[in-house]
Write a protein that holds these residues in place. Structure first.
Motif, short mmCIF file in Angstrom:
data_model
loop_
_atom_site.label_atom_id
_atom_site.label_comp_id
_atom_site.label_asym_id
_atom_site.label_seq_id
_atom_site.Cartn_x
_atom_site.Cartn_y
_atom_site.Cartn_z
N THR A 101 0.86 -1.19 0.00
CA THR A 101 0.00 0.00 0.00
C THR A 101 0.89 1.23 0.00
OG1 THR A 101 -1.71 -1.15 1.27
CG2 THR A 101 -1.80 1.26 1.25
N VAL A 102 0.47 2.23 -0.75
CA VAL A 102 1.19 3.51 -0.76
C VAL A 102 0.19 4.62 -0.49
CG1 VAL A 102 2.76 5.02 -2.02
CG2 VAL A 102 2.68 2.58 -2.57
N LEU A 103 0.55 5.52 0.42
CA LEU A 103 -0.25 6.70 0.71
C LEU A 103 0.52 7.93 0.24
CD1 LEU A 103 -1.50 5.86 4.31
CD2 LEU A 103 -2.87 5.85 2.22
N PHE A 104 -0.13 8.75 -0.56
CA PHE A 104 0.44 10.02 -0.99
C PHE A 104 -0.36 11.14 -0.32
CE2 PHE A 104 1.17 7.11 -4.55
CZ PHE A 104 2.53 7.27 -4.76
N TYR A 105 0.34 12.10 0.24
CA TYR A 105 -0.31 13.25 0.86
C TYR A 105 -0.07 14.47 -0.01
CZ TYR A 105 -0.97 10.15 4.79
OH TYR A 105 -1.36 9.09 5.57
#
Length: 262
Positions: A101-105
């Motif tokens: 999983t990758v989270l970009f802010y």
């Protein structure tokens, strides 16, 4: 792993961020930026504030698969003005079995942080990695830290260490949300399962990404595609869809409307 209608898709048709990240060089080469970069604690606070917001609107990409078992899907989290605050990418590499999983802010259309959590099977024994990068106002990476563990549940107990800079690209995730690039919604045919029919869309190339949508209501476009499948292959479509979970917990995509792009 999704226990949805794709089981019917698998026998008919069926990078990670580590493959799409770019090694930019040793952090020592960028010491000139350290005095200018934003304080990490302030960035972490902004991230925490974003994660705590419960009233964000959610925009889903289609759920895409490949013949080799790979899968990819994305969620975008938007404020009430329609500005993207966070993007969540989930992937499975069919060749290695690795997933993550990758989270970009995002602030004002630009990423300021990325948080990757994935399984790395390239180094022999599978290893779980969490990698966090921070970016300046021009989306240039200014710091990266990682931690590793052999078991995913042990990751949170491990300390971070500073490593060479990595820029985790958001392009693939945005392409999935916008149905662009390798995630273009081009007609690939119909699948019939009992009384149900599924319209499939995806790349017009071998082992490209593909997605299937249940057709509940037919219109002139769906009828035209169904009757002229061979000659319609590759036609670009505009889709409106919803993700639905039935009483048995099965999730599927429902086609709400479709038009052909002229």
């Amino acid at each position: 792993m999704k226990n949805i209608f794709y089981a019917s898709l698998i026998f008919t048709i069926l990078i990670s961020c580590s493959s799409k990240t770019e090694k930019l060089g040793n952090s020592n080469e960028h010491n000139s930026f350290t005095s200018k970069e934003k304080n990490e604690s302030e960035i972490e606070k902004r991230i925490a504030d974003t994660d705590l917001q419960e009233n964000l609107d959610v925009m889903n990409s289609l759920y895409f698969t490949k013949e080799d078992g790979s899968s990819f899907e994305v969620k975008g989290f938007l404020d009430k003005k329609g500005a993207v605050l966070k993007v969540e990418e989930k992937f499975l590499d069919g060749k290695t079995g690795g997933y993550g999983t990758v989270l970009f802010y995002v602030l004002k259309g630009k990423k300021y942080a990325s948080k990757e959590r994935f399984e790395d099977k390239k180094s022999g024994k599978p290893t779980f990695i969490e990698r966090i990068s921070f970016y300046d106002q021009n989306e240039k990476v200014v710091s990266t830290k990682t931690r590793k563990a052999f078991y995913e549940e042990d990751l949170d107990a491990q300390p971070f260490e500073t490593v060479d800079f990595y820029d985790c690209s958001i392009l693939k995730a945005m392409n999935a949300l916008n149905q662009e690039g390798e995630f273009e919604t081009r007609f690939q045919g119909y699948i019939f399962n009992g009384s149900s029919s599924f319209l499939t869309v995806g790349e017009s190339k071998p082992n490209g990404y593909i997605s299937a949508l249940m057709v509940q209501y037919n219109n002139s476009t769906t009828e035209k595609l169904r009757k002229n499948q061979e000659t319609s292959i590759g036609k670009k479509l505009n889709l409106d869809f919803q993700k639905v979970t039935d009483e048995n917990g099965f999730e599927f995509q429902v086609l709400m409307s479709v038009t052909e792009v002229k």
